[in-house]
Design a protein around this motif. Sequence first.
Motif, PDB file in Angstrom:
ATOM      1  N   GLU A 174      -6.666   1.765  -3.105  1.00 16.08           N
ATOM      2  CA  GLU A 174      -6.067   1.643  -4.326  1.00 16.08           C
ATOM      3  C   GLU A 174      -4.529   2.111  -4.274  1.00 16.08           C
ATOM      4  O   GLU A 174      -4.043   3.311  -3.907  1.00 16.08           O
ATOM      5  CB  GLU A 174      -7.027   2.606  -5.462  1.00 16.08           C
ATOM      6  CG  GLU A 174      -6.315   2.572  -6.696  1.00 16.08           C
ATOM      7  CD  GLU A 174      -5.386   3.364  -7.222  1.00 16.08           C
ATOM      8  OE1 GLU A 174      -4.368   3.510  -7.855  1.00 16.08           O
ATOM      9  OE2 GLU A 174      -5.562   4.754  -6.657  1.00 16.08           O
ATOM     10  N   GLU A 175      -3.620   1.341  -5.085  1.00 14.55           N
ATOM     11  CA  GLU A 175      -2.290   1.801  -5.041  1.00 14.55           C
ATOM     12  C   GLU A 175      -1.668   1.378  -6.312  1.00 14.55           C
ATOM     13  O   GLU A 175      -1.994  -0.128  -6.578  1.00 14.55           O
ATOM     14  CB  GLU A 175      -1.438   1.377  -3.901  1.00 14.55           C
ATOM     15  CG  GLU A 175      -0.148   2.088  -4.004  1.00 14.55           C
ATOM     16  CD  GLU A 175       0.729   1.450  -2.757  1.00 14.55           C
ATOM     17  OE1 GLU A 175       0.905   2.552  -1.923  1.00 14.55           O
ATOM     18  OE2 GLU A 175       1.601   0.412  -2.602  1.00 14.55           O
ATOM     19  N   GLN A 176      -1.172   2.032  -7.141  1.00 16.43           N
ATOM     20  CA  GLN A 176      -0.557   1.448  -8.442  1.00 16.43           C
ATOM     21  C   GLN A 176      -1.814   0.900  -9.245  1.00 16.43           C
ATOM     22  O   GLN A 176      -1.366  -0.123 -10.055  1.00 16.43           O
ATOM     23  CB  GLN A 176       0.660   0.739  -8.276  1.00 16.43           C
ATOM     24  CG  GLN A 176       1.618   1.515  -7.726  1.00 16.43           C
ATOM     25  CD  GLN A 176       2.738   0.766  -7.331  1.00 16.43           C
ATOM     26  OE1 GLN A 176       2.966  -0.428  -7.850  1.00 16.43           O
ATOM     27  NE2 GLN A 176       4.007   1.079  -6.640  1.00 16.43           N
ATOM     28  N   GLY A 177      -3.048   1.400  -9.009  1.00 13.04           N
ATOM     29  CA  GLY A 177      -4.099   0.699  -9.937  1.00 13.04           C
ATOM     30  C   GLY A 177      -4.540  -0.660  -9.673  1.00 13.04           C
ATOM     31  O   GLY A 177      -5.457  -1.083 -10.452  1.00 13.04           O
ATOM     32  N   ILE A 198      -7.403 -13.925   2.237  1.00 12.22           N
ATOM     33  CA  ILE A 198      -6.458 -13.250   1.361  1.00 12.22           C
ATOM     34  C   ILE A 198      -5.509 -12.619   2.620  1.00 12.22           C
ATOM     35  O   ILE A 198      -6.022 -12.128   3.734  1.00 12.22           O
ATOM     36  CB  ILE A 198      -7.136 -12.143   0.931  1.00 12.22           C
ATOM     37  CG1 ILE A 198      -7.939 -10.936   1.637  1.00 12.22           C
ATOM     38  CG2 ILE A 198      -8.130 -12.509  -0.296  1.00 12.22           C
ATOM     39  CD1 ILE A 198      -8.259  -9.930   0.936  1.00 12.22           C
ATOM     40  N   PRO A 199      -4.400 -12.670   2.186  1.00  5.32           N
ATOM     41  CA  PRO A 199      -3.232 -11.886   3.157  1.00  5.32           C
ATOM     42  C   PRO A 199      -3.469 -10.466   3.256  1.00  5.32           C
ATOM     43  O   PRO A 199      -3.753  -9.749   2.105  1.00  5.32           O
ATOM     44  CB  PRO A 199      -1.948 -12.334   2.512  1.00  5.32           C
ATOM     45  CG  PRO A 199      -2.040 -12.744   0.914  1.00  5.32           C
ATOM     46  CD  PRO A 199      -3.810 -13.089   1.094  1.00  5.32           C
ATOM     47  N   ILE A 200      -3.102  -9.949   4.378  1.00  7.44           N
ATOM     48  CA  ILE A 200      -3.083  -8.487   4.324  1.00  7.44           C
ATOM     49  C   ILE A 200      -1.925  -7.988   3.577  1.00  7.44           C
ATOM     50  O   ILE A 200      -0.720  -8.693   3.494  1.00  7.44           O
ATOM     51  CB  ILE A 200      -2.802  -7.984   5.982  1.00  7.44           C
ATOM     52  CG1 ILE A 200      -4.040  -7.985   6.580  1.00  7.44           C
ATOM     53  CG2 ILE A 200      -2.137  -6.614   5.977  1.00  7.44           C
ATOM     54  CD1 ILE A 200      -3.766  -7.952   8.145  1.00  7.44           C
ATOM     55  N   GLY A 201      -1.977  -7.096   2.861  1.00  8.10           N
ATOM     56  CA  GLY A 201      -1.283  -6.655   1.837  1.00  8.10           C
ATOM     57  C   GLY A 201      -1.185  -6.735   0.215  1.00  8.10           C
ATOM     58  O   GLY A 201      -0.348  -6.412  -0.407  1.00  8.10           O
ATOM     59  N   GLU A 202      -2.155  -8.011   0.240  1.00 12.10           N
ATOM     60  CA  GLU A 202      -2.285  -8.510  -1.142  1.00 12.10           C
ATOM     61  C   GLU A 202      -2.632  -7.448  -2.103  1.00 12.10           C
ATOM     62  O   GLU A 202      -3.677  -6.527  -1.917  1.00 12.10           O
ATOM     63  CB  GLU A 202      -3.301  -9.462  -1.138  1.00 12.10           C
ATOM     64  CG  GLU A 202      -3.381 -10.379  -2.479  1.00 12.10           C
ATOM     65  CD  GLU A 202      -4.994 -10.916  -2.407  1.00 12.10           C
ATOM     66  OE1 GLU A 202      -4.903 -12.119  -2.811  1.00 12.10           O
ATOM     67  OE2 GLU A 202      -6.070 -10.403  -2.351  1.00 12.10           O
ATOM     68  N   TYR A 203      -2.313  -7.695  -3.402  1.00 13.27           N
ATOM     69  CA  TYR A 203      -2.596  -6.691  -4.542  1.00 13.27           C
ATOM     70  C   TYR A 203      -3.515  -7.731  -5.475  1.00 13.27           C
ATOM     71  O   TYR A 203      -2.909  -8.588  -5.567  1.00 13.27           O
ATOM     72  CB  TYR A 203      -1.315  -6.186  -5.210  1.00 13.27           C
ATOM     73  CG  TYR A 203      -0.653  -4.857  -4.607  1.00 13.27           C
ATOM     74  CD1 TYR A 203      -0.632  -3.651  -5.169  1.00 13.27           C
ATOM     75  CD2 TYR A 203       0.040  -5.231  -3.506  1.00 13.27           C
ATOM     76  CE1 TYR A 203      -0.193  -2.555  -4.520  1.00 13.27           C
ATOM     77  CE2 TYR A 203       0.679  -4.137  -2.882  1.00 13.27           C
ATOM     78  CZ  TYR A 203       0.905  -2.696  -3.563  1.00 13.27           C
ATOM     79  OH  TYR A 203       1.489  -1.520  -3.123  1.00 13.27           O
ATOM     80  N   THR A 204      -4.401  -6.944  -5.703  1.00 11.12           N
ATOM     81  CA  THR A 204      -5.373  -7.696  -6.937  1.00 11.12           C
ATOM     82  C   THR A 204      -5.926  -6.643  -7.768  1.00 11.12           C
ATOM     83  O   THR A 204      -5.969  -5.405  -7.600  1.00 11.12           O
ATOM     84  CB  THR A 204      -6.163  -8.723  -6.049  1.00 11.12           C
ATOM     85  OG1 THR A 204      -6.573  -9.631  -7.283  1.00 11.12           O
ATOM     86  CG2 THR A 204      -7.404  -7.967  -5.771  1.00 11.12           C
ATOM     87  N   VAL A 207     -15.921  -0.765  -5.758  1.00 14.82           N
ATOM     88  CA  VAL A 207     -16.389   0.370  -5.082  1.00 14.82           C
ATOM     89  C   VAL A 207     -15.292   1.571  -5.209  1.00 14.82           C
ATOM     90  O   VAL A 207     -15.795   2.634  -5.187  1.00 14.82           O
ATOM     91  CB  VAL A 207     -16.953   0.050  -3.490  1.00 14.82           C
ATOM     92  CG1 VAL A 207     -15.779   0.105  -2.515  1.00 14.82           C
ATOM     93  CG2 VAL A 207     -17.919   0.989  -3.155  1.00 14.82           C
ATOM     94  N   ILE A 208     -14.080   1.098  -5.019  1.00 17.79           N
ATOM     95  CA  ILE A 208     -13.003   2.303  -5.207  1.00 17.79           C
ATOM     96  C   ILE A 208     -12.975   2.860  -6.621  1.00 17.79           C
ATOM     97  O   ILE A 208     -13.133   3.865  -6.970  1.00 17.79           O
ATOM     98  CB  ILE A 208     -11.786   1.700  -4.707  1.00 17.79           C
ATOM     99  CG1 ILE A 208     -11.675   1.459  -3.121  1.00 17.79           C
ATOM    100  CG2 ILE A 208     -10.722   2.843  -5.280  1.00 17.79           C
ATOM    101  CD1 ILE A 208     -10.565   0.671  -2.933  1.00 17.79           C
TER     102      ILE A 208
END
Length: 255
Positions: A108-111, A129-135, A145-146
């Motif tokens: 989790e980063e920036q929600g 999905i690409p590595i680094g993707e935010y969703t 689960v996070i």
Amino acid sequence: MKGNGSSNTINAVETTLTIVEVLKQINAAGVSEIADEVGIPVSTTYMHLNTLRHRGYVTKSDGDYRLSLRFLEHGGAVRQQMEFFGIIQDVVNQTAYLTGEIVGFGVEEQGQRVALYRSEGGGAVGDQIPIGEYTYLHWTSLGKVILAHLPDRRVDEIIDEHGLPQGTPFTITDRSELEAELASIRADGYATDDAERRRGIRGAAVPIMDADETIVGSLGVAGPEHQFTEAYLSELIDTLLEKRNVIEIRSEFYE
């Protein structure tokens, strides 16, 4: 789409970052198209693009600008600086090889959920999905689960900031329903995703905790809905729980 400046930010930097975000979305474009998307004059857009190009963050070919791989260099460096990344990489690769499926690790980063690392097994078919993707955290098993193991105050902050937008007709968009789902996840020890982000994709994930029982990430697997039957998903969850123990035992969080 022009970035909103404030007394606490620098407008020129806001504009540059907006240009970067536009290029991420449209891949490659000429200066006029980028200027239209950002909502600033062509001459100003050119100055920002020329600066980014001079610093190596943008490339130009046949009149079109695109982001360079310099961003990959920075993202890779940040990831390598995480003390536990080597362990994560090793276990994710092992799990993908063992199951033959797509296995990933999220934080989790920036929600939001960030795809920190992923690996594909020999028979893997599914969400590329690409590595680094935010969703959004509530869209995927990795994210849910996070979310289930964050403090209540942090969960409220995330929902207040990002809302509960819909990814598919199966996405949970009601706050009370999501809270009930998160309680079930904590009780079960894992989360599932039934086409909540993309149709036809199912997944499961387990939490990775540190020695203080603080959530640090999630380990998950995803694949085609027709192949991920309840029985098969149960087997995959058992494997994830086993690998979670490996990560937590090997992790420096326990030293």
